[in-house]
Design a protein around this motif. Structure first.
Motif, PDB file in Angstrom:
ATOM      1  N   PHE A  63      -2.662  29.889 -15.292  1.00 42.34           N
ATOM      2  CA  PHE A  63      -3.280  28.929 -16.089  1.00 42.34           C
ATOM      3  C   PHE A  63      -3.395  27.468 -15.251  1.00 42.34           C
ATOM      4  CE2 PHE A  63      -2.265  30.704 -20.171  1.00 42.34           C
ATOM      5  CZ  PHE A  63      -3.671  30.466 -20.829  1.00 42.34           C
ATOM      6  N   LEU A  64      -2.530  27.177 -14.474  1.00 42.81           N
ATOM      7  CA  LEU A  64      -2.816  25.733 -13.646  1.00 42.81           C
ATOM      8  C   LEU A  64      -3.724  26.093 -12.567  1.00 42.81           C
ATOM      9  CD1 LEU A  64       0.619  24.631 -13.264  1.00 42.81           C
ATOM     10  CD2 LEU A  64      -0.893  24.376 -15.135  1.00 42.81           C
ATOM     11  N   SER A  65      -3.854  27.331 -11.916  1.00 42.75           N
ATOM     12  CA  SER A  65      -4.770  27.349 -10.887  1.00 42.75           C
ATOM     13  C   SER A  65      -6.043  27.695 -11.516  1.00 42.75           C
ATOM     14  CB  SER A  65      -4.430  28.659 -10.057  1.00 42.75           C
ATOM     15  OG  SER A  65      -4.193  29.868 -10.647  1.00 42.75           O
ATOM     16  N   VAL A  66      -6.315  28.294 -12.949  1.00 41.65           N
ATOM     17  CA  VAL A  66      -7.635  28.256 -13.572  1.00 41.65           C
ATOM     18  C   VAL A  66      -8.199  26.820 -13.814  1.00 41.65           C
ATOM     19  CG1 VAL A  66      -8.809  28.874 -15.423  1.00 41.65           C
ATOM     20  CG2 VAL A  66      -7.621  30.506 -14.250  1.00 41.65           C
ATOM     21  N   GLY A  67      -7.121  26.001 -14.150  1.00 40.66           N
ATOM     22  CA  GLY A  67      -7.294  24.779 -14.486  1.00 40.66           C
ATOM     23  C   GLY A  67      -7.936  23.907 -13.427  1.00 40.66           C
ATOM     24  N   THR A  68      -7.290  24.055 -12.205  1.00 36.27           N
ATOM     25  CA  THR A  68      -7.579  23.307 -11.085  1.00 36.27           C
ATOM     26  C   THR A  68      -9.207  23.930 -10.680  1.00 36.27           C
ATOM     27  OG1 THR A  68      -5.411  23.152 -10.326  1.00 36.27           O
ATOM     28  CG2 THR A  68      -7.139  22.641  -8.887  1.00 36.27           C
ATOM     29  N   VAL A  69      -9.237  25.038 -10.585  1.00 34.77           N
ATOM     30  CA  VAL A  69     -10.524  25.632 -10.211  1.00 34.77           C
ATOM     31  C   VAL A  69     -11.672  25.066 -11.246  1.00 34.77           C
ATOM     32  CG1 VAL A  69     -11.718  27.848 -10.070  1.00 34.77           C
ATOM     33  CG2 VAL A  69      -9.717  27.768  -9.169  1.00 34.77           C
ATOM     34  N   GLU A  70     -11.173  25.061 -12.552  1.00 34.23           N
ATOM     35  CA  GLU A  70     -12.278  24.697 -13.597  1.00 34.23           C
ATOM     36  C   GLU A  70     -12.828  23.155 -12.735  1.00 34.23           C
ATOM     37  OE1 GLU A  70     -11.022  24.382 -17.300  1.00 34.23           O
ATOM     38  OE2 GLU A  70     -12.973  23.896 -18.171  1.00 34.23           O
ATOM     39  N   HIS A  71     -11.902  22.350 -12.658  1.00 35.59           N
ATOM     40  CA  HIS A  71     -12.537  21.173 -12.421  1.00 35.59           C
ATOM     41  C   HIS A  71     -13.121  21.309 -10.958  1.00 35.59           C
ATOM     42  CE1 HIS A  71      -9.467  18.323 -14.680  1.00 35.59           C
ATOM     43  NE2 HIS A  71     -10.634  18.849 -15.158  1.00 35.59           N
ATOM     44  N   LYS A  72     -12.888  22.050  -9.870  1.00 33.79           N
ATOM     45  CA  LYS A  72     -13.611  22.106  -8.638  1.00 33.79           C
ATOM     46  C   LYS A  72     -15.013  22.504  -8.843  1.00 33.79           C
ATOM     47  CE  LYS A  72      -9.624  20.392  -7.124  1.00 33.79           C
ATOM     48  NZ  LYS A  72      -9.361  19.063  -7.215  1.00 33.79           N
ATOM     49  N   LEU A  73     -15.036  23.727  -9.939  1.00 32.13           N
ATOM     50  CA  LEU A  73     -16.246  24.516  -9.723  1.00 32.13           C
ATOM     51  C   LEU A  73     -17.109  24.204 -11.038  1.00 32.13           C
ATOM     52  CD1 LEU A  73     -15.222  27.996  -8.929  1.00 32.13           C
ATOM     53  CD2 LEU A  73     -16.235  26.408  -7.328  1.00 32.13           C
ATOM     54  N   GLY A  74     -16.384  23.357 -11.817  1.00 30.23           N
ATOM     55  CA  GLY A  74     -17.110  22.882 -12.895  1.00 30.23           C
ATOM     56  C   GLY A  74     -17.441  24.130 -14.085  1.00 30.23           C
ATOM     57  N   SER A  75     -16.644  25.275 -13.797  1.00 31.41           N
ATOM     58  CA  SER A  75     -16.870  26.400 -14.652  1.00 31.41           C
ATOM     59  C   SER A  75     -15.467  27.294 -14.581  1.00 31.41           C
ATOM     60  CB  SER A  75     -17.794  27.312 -14.310  1.00 31.41           C
ATOM     61  OG  SER A  75     -17.611  28.542 -14.519  1.00 31.41           O
ATOM     62  N   ARG A  76     -15.125  27.602 -15.690  1.00 32.38           N
ATOM     63  CA  ARG A  76     -14.027  28.547 -15.840  1.00 32.38           C
ATOM     64  C   ARG A  76     -14.349  30.228 -16.143  1.00 32.38           C
ATOM     65  NH1 ARG A  76     -12.049  26.680 -21.824  1.00 32.38           N
ATOM     66  NH2 ARG A  76     -11.331  24.716 -20.935  1.00 32.38           N
ATOM     67  N   ASP A  77     -15.560  30.344 -15.832  1.00 32.28           N
ATOM     68  CA  ASP A  77     -15.997  31.777 -15.868  1.00 32.28           C
ATOM     69  C   ASP A  77     -15.448  32.399 -14.821  1.00 32.28           C
ATOM     70  OD1 ASP A  77     -17.577  34.184 -15.663  1.00 32.28           O
ATOM     71  OD2 ASP A  77     -18.778  33.067 -17.537  1.00 32.28           O
ATOM     72  N   ILE A  78     -15.054  33.850 -14.790  1.00 35.81           N
ATOM     73  CA  ILE A  78     -14.606  34.387 -13.659  1.00 35.81           C
ATOM     74  C   ILE A  78     -15.663  34.619 -12.549  1.00 35.81           C
ATOM     75  CG2 ILE A  78     -13.747  36.440 -12.877  1.00 35.81           C
ATOM     76  CD1 ILE A  78     -11.907  36.615 -15.263  1.00 35.81           C
ATOM     77  N   GLU A  79     -16.893  34.900 -13.294  1.00 36.73           N
ATOM     78  CA  GLU A  79     -18.109  35.092 -12.372  1.00 36.73           C
ATOM     79  C   GLU A  79     -18.301  34.148 -11.202  1.00 36.73           C
ATOM     80  OE1 GLU A  79     -19.647  38.040 -12.111  1.00 36.73           O
ATOM     81  OE2 GLU A  79     -18.467  38.810 -13.864  1.00 36.73           O
ATOM     82  N   ASP A  80     -17.985  32.898 -11.742  1.00 35.51           N
ATOM     83  CA  ASP A  80     -18.251  31.760 -10.917  1.00 35.51           C
ATOM     84  C   ASP A  80     -17.321  31.747  -9.862  1.00 35.51           C
ATOM     85  OD1 ASP A  80     -20.535  31.047 -12.077  1.00 35.51           O
ATOM     86  OD2 ASP A  80     -19.662  29.843 -13.647  1.00 35.51           O
ATOM     87  N   MET A  81     -16.150  32.414 -10.056  1.00 44.00           N
ATOM     88  CA  MET A  81     -15.171  32.160  -8.895  1.00 44.00           C
ATOM     89  C   MET A  81     -15.274  33.308  -7.881  1.00 44.00           C
ATOM     90  SD  MET A  81     -11.694  31.925 -11.462  1.00 44.00           S
ATOM     91  CE  MET A  81     -11.711  31.160 -12.717  1.00 44.00           C
ATOM     92  N   ASN A  82     -16.479  33.918  -7.532  1.00 41.84           N
ATOM     93  CA  ASN A  82     -16.803  34.616  -6.687  1.00 41.84           C
ATOM     94  C   ASN A  82     -16.515  34.198  -5.428  1.00 41.84           C
ATOM     95  OD1 ASN A  82     -18.026  36.843  -5.593  1.00 41.84           O
ATOM     96  ND2 ASN A  82     -19.911  36.347  -6.089  1.00 41.84           N
ATOM     97  N   GLY A  83     -15.648  34.788  -4.606  1.00 39.34           N
ATOM     98  CA  GLY A  83     -15.515  34.362  -3.129  1.00 39.34           C
ATOM     99  C   GLY A  83     -14.887  33.201  -3.004  1.00 39.34           C
ATOM    100  N   LEU A  84     -13.718  32.717  -4.128  1.00 38.05           N
ATOM    101  CA  LEU A  84     -12.958  31.650  -3.801  1.00 38.05           C
ATOM    102  C   LEU A  84     -12.211  31.901  -2.646  1.00 38.05           C
ATOM    103  CD1 LEU A  84     -12.722  29.129  -5.658  1.00 38.05           C
ATOM    104  CD2 LEU A  84     -10.543  30.207  -6.441  1.00 38.05           C
TER     105      LEU A  84
END
Ligand code: SF4
Lengths: 287, 627, 163
Positions: free
Chosen positions: B389-410
């Motif tokens: 959850f925490l990493s998704v939260g941080t990623v959401e702030h960084k990428l502006g999206s919580r969609d898994i598709e947008d985490m492509n190539g993180l």
């Protein structure tokens, strides 16, 4: 002690046996199509050639996962032949499959990506039936240990006909045979180019082949368990059932992933689970 | 010991008040850091002090509170809920608050059995929960500092309510400590309702109409569940004198079973099992640390915690079996639904419900090994899910999206963050890691009791494999397009993620110790039997763990004689990995999307199925209690 | 001993043919000719293939594709031009868009003439190509050894070959 011996034998001999089986498989397939077919040792020729070739990659890390694929395939098989826990064998097998999927997914080519997704769907289709089969084998010896299951002095296949059928059904998926060779295919078949293996070349592809041979032997071992009370029945039965798989491979067209999932889940739910529940209560009632 | 436990409950509360009155952000953050760190230390102190000791009954100042302050606190709570119900025009909440008041009057009328001198019970299970709440909760608190900072930057409108946010979080931590330590049911109910209220306040943090709607949904469903405990208190105090959890757990069948079933209803609601599941999905509008703290690792665990407390009563009863069945069906359906979701937080929410379902299944069986598996599941799940959850939260702030598709190539763009997420995901389902050990034990435990439950679990674990692996695949994909510019993580976020990632792996390595020092002693008091995971299997697991650790070294040999080429795109590549020549010489980007099986599975249908099935089963459960 | 001779896997690309030669290539796979006897597999994937069969001539559109497919094939590899079009452009050599035969774009090892080339001659061409494959393998191994002499750290990027 004999468990460790057979585990070591498995590690050493499974590639040989698996390759030979693949060769016989190709020959038989050719004969069924009225062709002469390649020599029986053809898979070994292919393997050595692949090792000899250049390793072309799309990114640095894709082959890392393949090592995991091979290693955990061997771990699963070794555990099985050492007489270990059947559930752990299934989990290790799943882990190895996941490594293959990750390797293909990291390659970012559309073909290997679709192959990876389909491989996952296939794993999803297999998983329940594999676990149910393990539970079915558990019921008589009250143990998940393969060596305890081997020690059962009863013809397990008579107790577990539904589970054996269900297992054979999904083993077609595991063996990558038609009608379920969705994610990648064997011989000269093609599906979405080469599906999950599209981006692996040379030695990397050799690793995939080798892992598949290990897996084949493990699968045959699983079938063997059902007949293990008498080796004279077990060996011919295992061979016969494998031949049946080849026949199915050659007489069936490929199914869609939707069919693959629904049909294997249905069979697991009806034949596998039905068998398990009936047997459980029969044994409880003291039969 | 008394003082330590008192501190454990008091420190977060004081920290919460202190940071709220602190002027300036720096001082406030300092207080939060300090309080979180102290909480983690205190939890460890409790662990160290109780290792190898028999369960202790404690007072820690709460006996006085129970005698004098319980009623006013309950009344204040009901008044507060009523107030919020009126202010935000939610009649149901008002009605529920009214019912709550009636129940309270009923309890008073039923005569007040003498409260215990020592209303707290500190045993293995409680210590385990204290550790989880302390360590994971502390970690999440630290993460929230950086998260809320950035959250504020993203949403600058409106007043800055971060102080009250942290106050509620710390209040929640205190209440949670109280909840898992309380043996006296009225006290437990009070803490229970406080956590419900905190959850309500935190879900509604944004004050948007959607947030308020979901907050009230969570509040109402949990209030309904809370009645279960209220009724259990009533039932116990009429029949048996002082209502305590331990008296129910050791009670004789029919009466104790009814009380246990009532408590289980409360547990099901709190753990968002079917038919109560919908509130947890709505709760995902809350800031992500809240989701991590309340809705995955601690508060929802309170639900399964009380069910585990009652597990001895459920052992070998039809009611227990049906409870297990509710859990199993929840596990199957929610993990299947999770396979159709691409919103990372929804995937996590569904997977949380699923894993709680697995715990309920084990607890309902109530055998030695089943409860062992359930307790391990709580530990592993709390840590790995909080990390995710925490990493998704941080990623959401960084990428502006919580969609898994947008985490492509993180993994290319932000390797550390991706690694944290990967460790969390691996911890959730991969072979040598935590959750799988417990799932394995669960299957072994269940097949001894009944064939139907493990079959459902077998079907449920397949989609789990599917959605986690495709998520991992997305993270690991070597991104065809260039990375978006990504800001560095704040120190607090990095610290929390690092702590939890280390815990996820560390607990796998030391879980035999956790089992023998914490879980086994507790189980030995309540159950008979032994653990079936043999040493041979443990060794195999460690070998597998080591092999995974060794894998990266194979790169040394692999990188020789390699040539980098473009991926196969039928030869139509434009010279890079990311583009190909389309029709009429157009330039097309490569876009790879995961499968979500929408043509096979439908979220709404599956959800409805779960509601109907579990609703029916709940009725059957009470019929079975009578029977 | 090298196994290339016993297991040549091929990928077939249709540059711009009239489809006559394509049909003949596929005919090789049928039970009548059954090239799998020789271990030949039609992989359909350049990354698995040792032999690139090209039918038809090369034009503006197919040129980059042929180049990329050739480049994506792992070494050692041979290219066989099937049919007179692939050899020299054939009857299309005067077309406005013709670049010529396959050798206008990538190096060709064996030319199989004919319009269309017969399956027998295609198989014959592949067998000829295998001899070339052998010599290329020897050369490539020497080159690889040279390349490997420099020890590289694992996380070091190998150079991407120019497109
Ligand atoms: S050589 Fe003849 S048959 Fe072959 S592609 Fe050219 S025109 Fe067609």
């Amino acid at each position: 002690m004999s468990g460790w011996l057979s585990a070591i034998l498995y590690i050493l001999l499974a590639p040989v046996a698996g390759g030979l089986i693949a060769g016989i498989d190709r020959k038989l397939t050719a004969r069924m199509q009225r062709r002469i077919g390649p020599p029986i040792f053809q898979p070994f020729y292919d393997l050595f050639k692949l090792i000899d070739k250049e390793n072309v990659i799309v990114n640095l890390y894709q082959n890392l996962y393949l090592t995991g694929f091979l290693v955990f395939n061997i771990v699963a098989g070794t555990l099985f032949f050492a007489g270990g826990d059947l559930l752990l064998v299934i989990f290790a097998l799943a882990l190895s499959g996941i490594f293959l999927v990750l390797g293909a997914a990291s390659a970012t080519s559309p073909y290997s990506h679709i192959g990876a997704e389909r491989e996952l769907i296939q794993m999803m289709a297999c998983e329940p039936m594999l676990l149910i089969a393990a539970m079915g084998l558990y019921l008589l010896p009250h143990s998940f240990q393969v060596r305890d299951i081997l020690a059962v002095d009863k013809p397990l296949f008579l107790y577990l006909p539904g589970i054996l059928f269900g297992l054979l059904y999904i083993l077609t998926i595991k063996l990558r045979k038609s009608p379920f060779d969705l994610s990648t295919s064997h011989h000269a078949h093609q599906e979405i180019v080469k599906g999950i293996t599209t981006e692996f070349s040379g030695p990397a592809l050799a690793v995939v082949e080798l892992a598949h041979w290990y897996e084949t032997i493990l699968i045959l071992g699983m079938i063997y368990l059902f007949f293990a009370w008498n080796p004279w029945v077990a060996v011919p039965a295992t061979i016969g059932l494998y031949l049946a798989e080849i026949l199915v491979d050659n007489t069936n067209a490929r199914l869609t992933w939707r069919w693959t999932v629904t049909s294997s889940w249905l069979i697991a739910a009806v034949a596998g689970a039905g068998n398990l529940i009936v047997l459980f209560y029969f044994l409880k009632a003291g039969f | 010991m008394e003082r330590l436990v008192f501190l454990l409950i008091a420190v977060p509360l004081l920290g919460g008040i202190l940071q709220a009155v602190m002027p300036g952000a720096r001082a406030r953050h300092g207080v939060i850091w300090f309080t979180c760190g102290l909480t983690i230390l205190l939890a460890h102190a409790v662990l160290v002090m109780t290792l190898g000791e028999a369960p202790i009954r404690l007072n820690a100042g709460l006996a006085l509170f129970e005698r004098q302050g319980l009623l006013p606190a309950e009344i204040a709570l009901i008044a507060l809920i009523g107030f919020y119900g009126i202010r935000y025009r939610n009649p149901l909440a008002v009605v529920l608050a009214g019912l709550q008041a009636l129940l309270l009057i009923g309890q008073q009328q039923a005569g007040h059995p003498e409260p215990l001198e020592q209303p707290l019970l500190l045993d293995g299970l409680a210590v385990m929960m204290v550790m989880i709440i302390g360590v994971v909760g502390g970690g999440i608190g630290i993460h929230a500092i950086g998260y809320m900072q950035e959250h504020r930057e993203h949403h600058p409108e409106g007043p800055d309510r971060r102080a009250s946010f942290f106050f509620v979080v710390f209040l929640f931590l205190s209440a949670m400590f109280g909840l898992v330590l309380a043996d006296s049911l009225p006290l437990l109910l009070l803490f229970w309702e406080i956590t419900t209220l905190c959850s309500f306040l935190l879900i509604g943090f944004e004050r948007t109409p959607e947030a308020m709607k979901n907050a009230f949904k969570a509040l109402n469903l949990n209030l309904i569940g809370g009645f279960g405990i209220g009724l259990a208190i009533l039932h116990q105090s009429i029949n048996h004198g002082t209502p305590t959890l331990s008296s129910i757990a050791s009670g004789a069948a029919p009466a104790a079973l009814l009380a246990a079933a009532l408590i289980a209803i409360a547990g099901l609601a709190k753990s968002a099992q079917f038919p109560f599941s919908s509130w947890l999905l709505g709760a995902m509008v809350a800031p992500t640390p809240v989701s991590a703290l309340l809705h995955s690792s601690t508060m929802v665990k309170a639900g399964v915690y009380v069910i585990i407390r009652c597990a001895p009563v459920f052992h070998l009863t039809p009611a227990g079996f049906i409870l297990s069945l509710i859990g199993a069906i929840t596990f199957l359906l929610t993990s299947t639904i999770a396979a159709t979701q691409s919103n990372a937080k929804r995937v996590l929410a569904y997977s949380t419900i699923a894993n709680l379902g697995l715990i309920v299944t084990c607890a309902g069986i109530g055998s030695h090994q089943a409860v062992w598996a359930a307790m391990l599941l709580i530990i592993f799940h709390a840590v790995a899910k909080a990390l995710l959850f925490l990493s998704v939260g941080t990623v959401e702030h960084k990428l502006g999206s919580r969609d898994i598709e947008d985490m492509n190539g993180l993994i290319v763009c932000n390797p550390r963050l991706a690694l944290a997420m990967l460790i969390g995901a691996a911890g959730m389902f991969l072979a040598p890691f935590g959750m799988l050990i417990s799932k394995w034990a669960a299957i072994e435990a269940l097949i001894q009791a009944n064939p139907i439950l493990p079959i459902i679990i077998a079907f449920g674990s397949a989609p789990t494999l599917f959605f986690w692996t495709k998520w991992m695949g997305k993270l690991l994909a070597c991104r065809p397009q260039a990375c978006p510019a990504i800001r560095v993580c704040s120190l607090s976020e990095q610290a929390a993620l690092g702590l939890l990632a280390a815990l996820t792996i560390g607990i796998c390595a030391i879980f035999p110790m956790v089992s023998s020092h914490l879980i086994e002693p507790y189980l030995a008091l309540h159950f008979s039997g032994e653990i079936l995971i043999s040493r041979g299997n443990l060794i195999t697991m460690f070998i597998m763990l080591a092999l995974i650790g060794l894998l990266p070294f194979s790169l040394v040999y692999r990188s020789r004689a390699e040539r980098m080429v473009t991926p196969y795109l039928c030869g139509a590549n434009l010279g890079d990995t990311g583009h190909f020549t389309g029709s009429a010489d157009s330039v097309q980007p490569v876009y790879l999307k995961n499968y979500y099986l929408h043509s096979l599975l439908d979220e709404a249908t599956l959800f409805r199925l779960g509601l109907i099935a579990s609703g029916t089963l709940m009725l059957v459960m009470f019929a079975a209690v009578g029977w | 001993m090298s196994m290339f001779k016993r297991s040549p896997w091929m990928v077939h690309y249709d540059g711009a043919s009239c489809n006559g030669c394509d049909i003949e290539v596929l005919a090789c796979l049928t039970p009548r000719y059954d090239v799998e006897r020789f271990g030949v597999i039609n992989t359909g994937n350049p990354k698995h293939a040792d032999v690139l069969l090209i039918t038809g001539y090369i034009n503006e559109q197919s040129q980059p594709v042929v180049r990329q497919i050739y480049q994506q094939m792992p070494d050692p590899k041979v290219v066989i031009a099937i049919g007179i079009c692939a050899t020299s452009g054939g009857i299309f050599s005067e077309c406005y868009n013709t670049k010529g035969g396959v050798d206008s774009t990538i190096p060709v090892d064996v030319y199989v003439p004919g319009c269309a080339a017969r399956p027998e001659s295609i198989i014959d061409g592949v067998v000829k190509g295998l001899a070339v494959l052998e010599t290329k393998r020897a050369a490539w191994r020497i080159e690889r050894k040279k390349r490997n002499r420099v020890f590289r750290l694992p996380f070091f990027k190998p150079k991407a070959s120019p497109p």
